[in-house]
Design an enzyme around this catalytic site. Structure first.
Site, PDB file in Angstrom:
ATOM      1  N   TRP A 325       0.848  -1.207   0.000  1.00 59.80           N
ATOM      2  CA  TRP A 325       0.000   0.000   0.000  1.00 59.80           C
ATOM      3  C   TRP A 325       0.879   1.252   0.000  1.00 59.80           C
ATOM      4  O   TRP A 325       0.539   2.270  -0.600  1.00 59.80           O
ATOM      5  CB  TRP A 325      -0.901  -0.014   1.244  1.00 59.80           C
ATOM      6  CG  TRP A 325      -1.715   1.233   1.426  1.00 59.80           C
ATOM      7  CD1 TRP A 325      -2.958   1.467   0.939  1.00 59.80           C
ATOM      8  CD2 TRP A 325      -1.345   2.422   2.132  1.00 59.80           C
ATOM      9  NE1 TRP A 325      -3.386   2.721   1.296  1.00 59.80           N
ATOM     10  CE2 TRP A 325      -2.411   3.332   2.029  1.00 59.80           C
ATOM     11  CE3 TRP A 325      -0.216   2.821   2.848  1.00 59.80           C
ATOM     12  CZ2 TRP A 325      -2.388   4.602   2.607  1.00 59.80           C
ATOM     13  CZ3 TRP A 325      -0.177   4.077   3.421  1.00 59.80           C
ATOM     14  CH2 TRP A 325      -1.267   4.950   3.295  1.00 59.80           C
ATOM     15  N   HIS A 326       2.041   1.166   0.688  1.00 63.68           N
ATOM     16  CA  HIS A 326       2.909   2.330   0.826  1.00 63.68           C
ATOM     17  C   HIS A 326       3.562   2.749  -0.483  1.00 63.68           C
ATOM     18  O   HIS A 326       3.910   3.910  -0.654  1.00 63.68           O
ATOM     19  CB  HIS A 326       4.001   2.083   1.876  1.00 63.68           C
ATOM     20  CG  HIS A 326       3.470   2.197   3.268  1.00 63.68           C
ATOM     21  ND1 HIS A 326       2.828   1.160   3.894  1.00 63.68           N
ATOM     22  CD2 HIS A 326       3.443   3.225   4.145  1.00 63.68           C
ATOM     23  CE1 HIS A 326       2.446   1.547   5.104  1.00 63.68           C
ATOM     24  NE2 HIS A 326       2.800   2.803   5.272  1.00 63.68           N
ATOM     25  N   GLY A 327       3.760   1.833  -1.383  1.00 66.38           N
ATOM     26  CA  GLY A 327       4.392   2.240  -2.629  1.00 66.38           C
ATOM     27  C   GLY A 327       4.602   1.104  -3.581  1.00 66.38           C
ATOM     28  O   GLY A 327       4.655  -0.062  -3.179  1.00 66.38           O
ATOM     29  N   PHE A 479       2.341   8.344  -0.912  1.00 64.45           N
ATOM     30  CA  PHE A 479       1.733   7.008  -0.793  1.00 64.45           C
ATOM     31  C   PHE A 479       0.258   6.989  -1.148  1.00 64.45           C
ATOM     32  O   PHE A 479      -0.356   7.935  -1.404  1.00 64.45           O
ATOM     33  CB  PHE A 479       1.922   6.481   0.618  1.00 64.45           C
ATOM     34  CG  PHE A 479       3.367   6.358   1.003  1.00 64.45           C
ATOM     35  CD1 PHE A 479       4.308   5.978   0.058  1.00 64.45           C
ATOM     36  CD2 PHE A 479       3.796   6.682   2.258  1.00 64.45           C
ATOM     37  CE1 PHE A 479       5.646   5.887   0.389  1.00 64.45           C
ATOM     38  CE2 PHE A 479       5.128   6.595   2.609  1.00 64.45           C
ATOM     39  CZ  PHE A 479       6.046   6.200   1.681  1.00 64.45           C
TER      40      PHE A 479
END
Lengths: 479, 306
Positions: A325-327, A479
């Protein structure tokens, strides 16, 4: 618009005054005003991507209405699926398209096949991961009949686009935030002053802590092969504080700003570096995301009420997905995976819910054992953050192998007097306030007006003297 | 609501007042101490109004170096002239900042016969120096200085002003140390190619960008015009370095030639003049012995020729 910018310093009082003095007579108009203000706030970055927020809000509003009317399980599932595909589709296209294309291409190359693939030059719309998850929580909760669908399009659009938390969270649940748009707001003095204090502390964490660590971190991570291990260790620790100051700072400003408008948002960080194990760390770090994944991924997969094998699978799924999800980079997936590995022994020994209270509760100092536990947890999370910060997995491994080389005991090649002094101050204040929602919540001092003012002025003074006011973006915008 | 707005307004008034008061107190505390061109990196701390100087040095560290500690006395003794040095090292000041300092000193009725602009090629290729926010951090807070600066077109203006004002409350302001004297007396032992290349990387942070070069040349042309308006003769010197020519040397030299054709400026290329490491404390900064040698053998004859 950045929270740490002149533009926002003008925008916020202007919106505040109009909100409480001009559009305060009618709730619908007040909500409509919040939508306009939020769209201006977002459009300041790039107005073209407003269409995505409008699209996502429209789809979920309509899906919500349909879910409210529909009783057939199949059709309800179909509507939910529409919402999931629309939101995750947006996210997949804008955030992950090139990642998937590159990964497929690299996989083919690995097996000796060369394929030419088309890559898109796409800008990642700010906050897309946040608002898509927020609006998804609404449709899922309506689907689960935990929430009545709203018929007020204005309230719903205001809920999705509410500017304090639009671009970097906290990711609010409809069950907590949406109903607040239905109630007439009355100005609450204590809530507003507490909001101002929280904004002040958020700015301190961002401008003084994170932005003073950033130049050193950038230099050390960019040139890690030229520095001794001791300097790399400092770089890793500084990054741990940079990302915490940056993100918790943003959350505090967001929550504090919402309070000024009479809204209450969820706590997003609860002093995670005072955690005694990784499970506690994850209950205190980015709480709105962790609980989102817990409620909408982990529990539907069976959570902890299933066989041990499935529990282990669920832990890995939730951490890896959370990392992703962060990247769109393997480094984030690795970061999630490492945290799952950290978590595993606690799960197997059934010790993952051991530390649910506040460390050293009602004591000034921790015990030696607690101190060792906190230090070890900090060490583990810092090591994992090396993957989070590195450009690639191989860079992360090289960084770590340089770090743990014999040069770990060399003299570090950086001057840190300023950073160490500021970090010490930050950690001490956070430690003393660890039982509060934020570090400037001075309940016991409320009657000592002069002491309170001395504290405000001191924090503001440090902010202006040591703050880095170059317009640095918040890390989580990416993000 | 009234109470809240009243308190916000009270803080908005009281905090800036307190801040300014503290800044002025700490600024004047240092300002009242005795400083001269040799023991501070500041320009405003020692310069007074209505003064006349035979020579003023401008530029980056290669210029400032001529006044650090005993170097100023050495030069004044050999040349028999009074010297002012407004050069600024430590990566704090570009051509924009130098022009502003000159403008300010002229506004304070300071007369200068000859300006030696130490034209190190990295200065002409640096935009980061024009954007540096810490340019004025060594200076005491003076209203006329701020007011002139507010009227000046400058990059990163408000960031620089904020840094200038807030720096008065930082520990570094109270320490006010000059350049380390022992460094100026040390000698370079050997020529280290790797260190030279590393030095180039640091000096050319913006690369060899021709647009930046042209912009900086434009600013220097304005500096020439300002000097001419105030009856100062301007001489460019390309300073010596143990490695000789810097990257971008030829472009710098041709700019000097062009200015020589357009204005009354002169130029001298000393880049290859001193190659012995013993005269340097690093690969491009003369040590005290080097300053003495350079003044005696090159600057002295330059002034004789003029």
């Amino acid at each position: 618009m950045l929270f740490n910018s002149i533009e926002f310093a003008i925008f916020l009082p202007l919106v505040f005054v109009l909100y409480w003095f001009v559009v305060n007579k009618n709730l619908k108009i007040q909500n409509l005003f919040l939508i306009i203000a939020s769209y201006v706030f977002y459009a300041w970055w790039d107005w073209r991507f407003l269409s995505l927020i409008i699209f996502s809000s429209s789809v979920d509003f309509l899906v919500g209405l349909q879910l409210g009317k529909e009783n057939s399980p199949q059709r309800r599932k179909l509507f939910l699926l529409t919402s999931i595909i629309a939101n995750l589709g947006l996210l997949a296209f804008f955030k992950y398209f090139n990642f998937f294309v590159n990964s497929f291409s690299e996989a083919f190359t690995f097996f000796g096949f060369h394929i030419s693939v088309a890559r898109l030059s796409i800008i990642l719309p700010v906050g897309i991961s946040f608002y898509t998850f927020q609006t998804l929580s609404y449709t899922i909760d309506v689907y689960r009949r935990k929430l009545e669908p709203t018929k007020s399009i204005v309230s719903f659009f205001a809920f999705v686009s509410f500017f304090p938390q639009l671009v970097a969270g906290p990711i609010e649940r409809a069950t907590n935030l949406l109903h607040q748009f239905f109630k007439p707001r009355r100005f609450n003095y204590s809530q507003a002053t507490d909001g101002m204090r929280q904004i002040l502390w958020g700015l301190f964490a961002k401008v003084v802590i994170a932005d003073n660590c950033a130049p050193l971190v950038n230099d050390i991570f960019s040139n890690y092969d030229t520095y001794p291990g001791s300097t790399l260790a400092i770089g890793a620790v500084l990054f741990a504080f940079q990302i915490y100051g940056d993100f918790s700072g943003y959350s505090n400003i967001a929550i504090g700003t919402a309070k000024l408008f009479g809204f209450s948002l969820m706590q997003n960080f609860a002093y995670p570096y005072f955690s005694r194990d990784i499970a506690e760390f994850w209950r205190r770090w980015h709480i709105s995301l962790s609980t989102w994944f817990r409620d909408y991924v982990y529990i539907p997969l069976g959570g902890s009420r299933t066989s041990l094998e499935k529990q282990i699978r669920n832990v890995f799924v939730i951490f890896v997905v959370s990392g992703f999800w962060h990247g769109a980079n393997w480094t984030f997936i690795a970061w999630g995976f490492i945290n799952a590995v950290y978590f595993l022994p606690l799960l197997l020994l059934k010790r993952n819910r051991r530390n649910t209270n506040i460390v050293a509760e009602n004591r000034l100092f921790p015990s030696i054992y607690e101190f060792i536990q906190m230090s070890f947890t900090f060490f583990l999370s810092t090591l994992a953050f090396v993957f989070f910060r590195s450009e690639s997995i191989s860079d992360a491994f090289s960084f770590i192998s340089h770090l743990f080389s014999s040069s770990l005991f060399d003299l570090p090649q950086v001057r840190l007097t300023k950073q160490i002094s500021l970090l010490l101050l930050f950690v001490i204040i956070e430690w003393l306030q660890r039982d509060k929602k934020h570090a400037l919540e001075f309940k016991s001092l409320l009657n000592h007006r002069y002491l309170r003012w001395v504290i405000y002025f001191s924090v503001m003074l440090i902010l202006f003297v040591f703050g880095n006011f170059n317009k640095t973006e918040f890390i989580y915008f990416a993000f | 609501m009234k109470k809240f707005i009243y308190k916000i307004l009270l803080i908005s008034i009281l905090f800036p007042l307190l801040f300014v008061l503290l800044v002025l107190l700490s600024s004047s505390y240092i300002d009242n101490k005795e400083f001269n061109n040799a023991n501070t990196e500041s320009n405003l701390l020692f310069i007074q109004s209505d003064m006349s100087y035979d020579i003023a040095f401008m530029g980056i560290s290669h210029a400032r170096n001529f006044s650090r500690y005993g170097n100023k006395l050495i030069m004044e003794k050999i040349l028999g002239k009074s010297i002012l040095n407004i050069g600024k090292g430590n990566g704090k000041c570009g051509v924009d900042g130098q022009l502003f300092y000159l403008k300010y000193f002229y506004s304070k009725n300071i007369n200068i016969d000859t300006i030696i602009y130490v034209l190190s090629p990295p200065l002409l290729y640096a935009d980061y120096l024009n954007r540096a926010s810490n340019t004025f951090n060594d200076e005491p807070v003076r209203w006329d200085f701020i007011s002139l600066y507010l009227k000046t077109i400058s990059k990163n203006k408000y960031q620089r002003l904020l840094s200038y004002i807030s720096s008065k409350l930082k520990p570094g302001w109270f320490l006010q140390y000059g350049f380390p004297e022992e460094r100026l007396k040390s000698k370079l032992n050997k020529i280290d190619t790797a260190a030279i290349n590393e030095g180039f990387n640091l000096a050319y942070l913006d690369g060899l960008n021709e647009n930046i070069f042209d912009d900086n040349c434009e600013t220097i042309e304005k500096t020439i015009q300002l000097a001419e308006q105030n009856n100062s003769k301007l001489i460019f010197i390309i300073p010596p370095a143990v490695f000789g020519k810097w990257p971008g040397h030829d472009r710098t030299l041709s700019f000097c030639k062009k200015m020589n054709e357009l204005y009354t400026t002169d130029y001298y290329d000393f880049s290859e003049s001193i190659k012995q490491p013993k005269f340097y404390f690093d690969h491009h900064h003369l040590n005290s012995e080097g300053v003495k040698y350079f003044t005696k053998h090159y600057l002295f004859s330059l002034f004789e020729a003029n």
